[in-house]
Enzyme design. Structure first.
Site, PDB file in Angstrom:
ATOM      1  N   GLY A 199      15.854  -8.578 -13.947  1.00 54.13           N
ATOM      2  CA  GLY A 199      14.460  -8.137 -13.916  1.00 54.13           C
ATOM      3  C   GLY A 199      14.314  -6.637 -14.149  1.00 54.13           C
ATOM      4  O   GLY A 199      15.308  -5.909 -14.276  1.00 54.13           O
ATOM      5  N   GLN A 200      13.074  -6.190 -14.182  1.00 52.72           N
ATOM      6  CA  GLN A 200      12.760  -4.796 -14.509  1.00 52.72           C
ATOM      7  C   GLN A 200      13.464  -3.822 -13.570  1.00 52.72           C
ATOM      8  O   GLN A 200      14.114  -2.873 -14.001  1.00 52.72           O
ATOM      9  CB  GLN A 200      11.238  -4.595 -14.433  1.00 52.72           C
ATOM     10  CG  GLN A 200      10.785  -3.243 -14.927  1.00 52.72           C
ATOM     11  CD  GLN A 200       9.402  -2.858 -14.422  1.00 52.72           C
ATOM     12  OE1 GLN A 200       8.906  -3.388 -13.425  1.00 52.72           O
ATOM     13  NE2 GLN A 200       8.766  -1.928 -15.106  1.00 52.72           N
ATOM     14  N   LEU A 201      13.346  -4.050 -12.274  1.00 55.05           N
ATOM     15  CA  LEU A 201      13.964  -3.155 -11.286  1.00 55.05           C
ATOM     16  C   LEU A 201      15.453  -3.472 -11.136  1.00 55.05           C
ATOM     17  O   LEU A 201      16.292  -2.564 -11.080  1.00 55.05           O
ATOM     18  CB  LEU A 201      13.231  -3.330  -9.947  1.00 55.05           C
ATOM     19  CG  LEU A 201      13.780  -2.582  -8.734  1.00 55.05           C
ATOM     20  CD1 LEU A 201      13.709  -1.071  -8.941  1.00 55.05           C
ATOM     21  CD2 LEU A 201      12.988  -2.969  -7.473  1.00 55.05           C
ATOM     22  N   LYS A 231       3.615 -10.924   0.002  1.00 52.56           N
ATOM     23  CA  LYS A 231       4.309  -9.668   0.331  1.00 52.56           C
ATOM     24  C   LYS A 231       3.924  -9.195   1.731  1.00 52.56           C
ATOM     25  O   LYS A 231       4.775  -8.706   2.483  1.00 52.56           O
ATOM     26  CB  LYS A 231       4.006  -8.591  -0.716  1.00 52.56           C
ATOM     27  CG  LYS A 231       4.701  -8.811  -2.050  1.00 52.56           C
ATOM     28  CD  LYS A 231       6.205  -8.638  -1.931  1.00 52.56           C
ATOM     29  CE  LYS A 231       6.959  -8.890  -3.211  1.00 52.56           C
ATOM     30  NZ  LYS A 231       8.422  -8.924  -3.033  1.00 52.56           N
ATOM     31  N   TYR A 255       0.355 -13.137  -4.537  1.00 52.64           N
ATOM     32  CA  TYR A 255       1.478 -12.187  -4.499  1.00 52.64           C
ATOM     33  C   TYR A 255       1.310 -11.230  -3.317  1.00 52.64           C
ATOM     34  O   TYR A 255       2.238 -11.036  -2.522  1.00 52.64           O
ATOM     35  CB  TYR A 255       1.500 -11.424  -5.833  1.00 52.64           C
ATOM     36  CG  TYR A 255       2.472 -10.284  -5.935  1.00 52.64           C
ATOM     37  CD1 TYR A 255       3.840 -10.483  -5.847  1.00 52.64           C
ATOM     38  CD2 TYR A 255       2.002  -8.978  -6.152  1.00 52.64           C
ATOM     39  CE1 TYR A 255       4.724  -9.416  -5.975  1.00 52.64           C
ATOM     40  CE2 TYR A 255       2.871  -7.913  -6.292  1.00 52.64           C
ATOM     41  CZ  TYR A 255       4.240  -8.146  -6.202  1.00 52.64           C
ATOM     42  OH  TYR A 255       5.106  -7.092  -6.324  1.00 52.64           O
ATOM     43  N   GLY A 260      18.167 -11.064  -8.807  1.00 53.63           N
ATOM     44  CA  GLY A 260      17.107 -10.657  -9.736  1.00 53.63           C
ATOM     45  C   GLY A 260      17.588  -9.504 -10.605  1.00 53.63           C
ATOM     46  O   GLY A 260      16.810  -8.620 -10.993  1.00 53.63           O
ATOM     47  N   ASP A 316      21.137 -13.737 -11.021  1.00 55.78           N
ATOM     48  CA  ASP A 316      19.768 -14.022 -11.461  1.00 55.78           C
ATOM     49  C   ASP A 316      19.675 -15.519 -11.731  1.00 55.78           C
ATOM     50  O   ASP A 316      20.693 -16.184 -11.967  1.00 55.78           O
ATOM     51  CB  ASP A 316      19.454 -13.251 -12.756  1.00 55.78           C
ATOM     52  CG  ASP A 316      17.961 -13.005 -12.925  1.00 55.78           C
ATOM     53  OD1 ASP A 316      17.526 -11.850 -12.751  1.00 55.78           O
ATOM     54  OD2 ASP A 316      17.218 -13.971 -13.214  1.00 55.78           O
ATOM     55  N   ILE A 317      18.453 -16.013 -11.708  1.00 56.17           N
ATOM     56  CA  ILE A 317      18.239 -17.425 -12.082  1.00 56.17           C
ATOM     57  C   ILE A 317      18.280 -17.569 -13.606  1.00 56.17           C
ATOM     58  O   ILE A 317      18.571 -18.637 -14.130  1.00 56.17           O
ATOM     59  CB  ILE A 317      16.918 -17.968 -11.497  1.00 56.17           C
ATOM     60  CG1 ILE A 317      16.896 -19.491 -11.591  1.00 56.17           C
ATOM     61  CG2 ILE A 317      15.699 -17.321 -12.152  1.00 56.17           C
ATOM     62  CD1 ILE A 317      15.885 -20.149 -10.696  1.00 56.17           C
TER      63      ILE A 317
END
Ligand code: AKB
Length: 317
Positions: A11-13, A145, A141, A8, A34-35
């Site tokens: 992504g943002q993080l 989690k 979500y 990932g 990443d995908i």
């Protein structure tokens, strides 16, 4: 030098974590994956296309690069998750289980997996939400989690997998955009404000939520991964806090720099998600176990983001 795999990384993080870990351990020792196709500066021999649901190719990448540590950041966030709940469940759960199994089978030293304040729900105490409390999340979500946290603890207790996790508040950064969360308004607002545009906020004026600026989130993540194993008392996921604010608070802090900034309130389906989450978080376990201390409050974060975005637009104008 240890070898790290970030899943990932676009992504943002993931984007900012990859950059920080590369500064620390060397570019070639941190494999970004990443995908999605890599962003420009990630497109090199140290980027791998990785679908976390494909365990075979995931395992091959781990073997190819002799990976010692995995950060699995691939997730479908709260707002997007509600549009396609079955897929959100599949990606968030199967992706985690694949990572835990690979960590177990290939004897990976440490694995990191992010949880969220979305694990809490409408029955949770709203103020200074404790580490252990009523959860009952009502988004897919949040449900994934919370189930994921239980799996992390299970793999640690049953198989000795050294898995570490943080329940992030809303994360705010300007280097890579978030994708489909309820707290994303607090990123978009800075871009609209600097562009001189009116900001239509999808949450109500007074919706208070726990939030964190990205440099604090990166520091917390790396500090947790660096912590001595014996100091880690929470193997589900640590509560973590930095600041709490509402859309009205952030608009006021922006107006200290851009006095003409205008915000309009147009709440949508994300309002009920935000209403089910805490106002503020008790993170004393993280402070006691591995010395967590945030650096940024709302004022400091606003100044930093606006200064950096101004510099960046200056560079490109
Ligand atoms: C979201 O809004 O879904 C995320 C989160 C709080 O985990 N930013």
């Amino acid at each position: 030098m240890k070898k790290i795999l970030i899943i990932g990384a676009c992504g943002q993080l993931g984007y900012e974590l990859t950059a920080t870990l590369r500064q620390r351990y060397g570019h070639e020792n941190v494999i970004a994956s990443d995908i999605n196709a890599p962003k420009m500066d990630l497109a090199d021999d140290f980027f791998e296309h990785l679908d976390v649901l494909n365990k075979k190719s995931f395992g091959e990448i781990v073997d190819k690069h002799r990976i010692d540590e995995i950060y699995n950041l691939a997730a479908i966030l709260s707002a997007i998750g509600e549009k396609n709940p079955k897929f959100a469940w599949k990606l968030n759960m199967d992706g985690l289980i694949n990572s835990l199994d690979i960590a177990r089978e290939k004897k990976i030293n440490k694995i990191y997996w992010p949880s969220s304040i979305a694990t809490f729900g409408p029955d949770t105490p709203r103020d200074l939400t404790p580490q252990n409390t009523i959860m009952n999340p009502n988004t897919v979500y949040g449900i994934s989690k919370l189930a994921g946290e239980r799996w992390c603890e299970y793999y640690f207790l049953k198989y000795g997998v050294d898995v570490r996790s943080i329940r992030y508040p809303g994360l705010i950064g300007y280097k890579a955009m978030p994708g489909g969360g309820t707290t994303d308004y607090a990123v978009d607002i800075y871009f609209k404000a600097l562009a001189g545009q009116v900001f239509d906020c999808f949450l109500e004026k007074d919706t208070l939520l726990p939030m964190m600026y990205m440099p604090d989130a990166i520091k917390a993540t790396i500090d947790l991964m660096d912590a001595e194993k014996t100091n880690i008392s929470v193997r589900s996921s640590y509560n973590l806090a930095a600041m709490s604010f509402s859309p009205d608070d952030i608009a006021k802090s922006i107006r200290c720099h851009l006095p003409d900034f205008t915000i309009r309130y147009k709440p949508d389906f994300r309002q009920s998600i935000a209403d089910s989450w805490p106002n503020s978080i008790d993170d004393s376990a993280a402070r006691e176990d591995w010395g967590w201390q945030p650096e940024f409050n709302l004022e400091k974060m606003t100044r930093d983001i606006l200064d950096n975005l101004k510099k960046r637009s200056g560079q490109f104008s």
